[in-house]
Design an enzyme around this catalytic site. Structure first.
Site, PDB file in Angstrom:
ATOM      1  N   ASN A  86      12.735  71.789  28.198  1.00 42.46           N
ATOM      2  CA  ASN A  86      12.236  70.838  27.210  1.00 42.46           C
ATOM      3  C   ASN A  86      13.423  70.385  26.359  1.00 42.46           C
ATOM      4  O   ASN A  86      14.180  71.230  25.855  1.00 42.46           O
ATOM      5  CB  ASN A  86      11.160  71.488  26.341  1.00 42.46           C
ATOM      6  CG  ASN A  86       9.940  71.897  27.153  1.00 42.46           C
ATOM      7  OD1 ASN A  86       9.504  71.163  28.035  1.00 42.46           O
ATOM      8  ND2 ASN A  86       9.391  73.072  26.882  1.00 42.46           N
ATOM      9  N   HIS A  99      17.585  76.365  26.642  1.00 41.75           N
ATOM     10  CA  HIS A  99      16.980  77.401  27.481  1.00 41.75           C
ATOM     11  C   HIS A  99      16.274  76.771  28.672  1.00 41.75           C
ATOM     12  O   HIS A  99      15.711  75.681  28.567  1.00 41.75           O
ATOM     13  CB  HIS A  99      15.995  78.270  26.681  1.00 41.75           C
ATOM     14  CG  HIS A  99      14.964  77.489  25.918  1.00 41.75           C
ATOM     15  ND1 HIS A  99      15.235  76.891  24.703  1.00 41.75           N
ATOM     16  CD2 HIS A  99      13.671  77.194  26.196  1.00 41.75           C
ATOM     17  CE1 HIS A  99      14.154  76.274  24.272  1.00 41.75           C
ATOM     18  NE2 HIS A  99      13.183  76.438  25.162  1.00 41.75           N
ATOM     19  N   HIS A 101      13.136  77.536  31.087  1.00 44.99           N
ATOM     20  CA  HIS A 101      11.961  78.369  31.344  1.00 44.99           C
ATOM     21  C   HIS A 101      11.849  78.606  32.851  1.00 44.99           C
ATOM     22  O   HIS A 101      11.970  77.664  33.640  1.00 44.99           O
ATOM     23  CB  HIS A 101      10.672  77.653  30.917  1.00 44.99           C
ATOM     24  CG  HIS A 101      10.542  77.408  29.451  1.00 44.99           C
ATOM     25  ND1 HIS A 101       9.874  78.287  28.627  1.00 44.99           N
ATOM     26  CD2 HIS A 101      10.958  76.389  28.664  1.00 44.99           C
ATOM     27  CE1 HIS A 101       9.882  77.804  27.388  1.00 44.99           C
ATOM     28  NE2 HIS A 101      10.531  76.661  27.384  1.00 44.99           N
TER      29      HIS A 101
END
Ligand code: 5GP
Ligand code: ZN
Length: 111
Positions: A86, A99, A101
């Protein structure tokens, strides 16, 4: 970044369920999993989002992606998994420390 949750996790100031660690990367389980397996791979260095990367981050980003299937397999996702990054408020990013996921084990579209 003193107010960044993931920097605090890297520093050991906030505990995490660690999946993997090396000199520049850390992987740990999401505190609010959306599927049976849900962890994140982050750089130890603070980079706010994918939109804040450049050519100088190409090796680091490559390492994050190459690590994903290795850790996914270790976590039991031999069948496959989703990778989600995101980016920015418009991309639904909530924690502004880059990050990836890794999500799986909950059917074909767990998130
Ligand atoms: P984003 O929406 O920014 O892509 O995802 C941030 C993720 O970080 C969310 O899935 C959220 O559950 C997770 N998260 C937020 N705070 C913590 C924390 O303190 N520890 C862990 N392990 N995960 C967190
Ligand atoms: Zn950070």
């Amino acid at each position: 970044m003193s107010d960044c949750i993931f920097c605090k996790i890297v520093a050991g100031e906030i505990p995490c369920r660690k999946v993997y660690e090396d000199g520049e990367l850390l992987a740990f389980h999401d505190i609010n999993p959306v599927a049976p397996v849900h962890f994140m791979i982050i750089p130890k260095a603070h980079i706010a989002s994918l939109a804040d990367t450049g050519e100088e981050h190409a090796t680091l980003l490559g390492r994050m992606l190459v690590l994903a299937p290795l850790l996914a397999r270790e976590q039991g996702l031999a069948d496959g998994f989703r990778t989600i990054i995101n980016t920015g408020r418009g991309g639904g990013q909530e924690v502004f420390h880059l990050h990836i996921h890794i999500i799986g084990g909950g059917g074909p579209r767990p998130m």
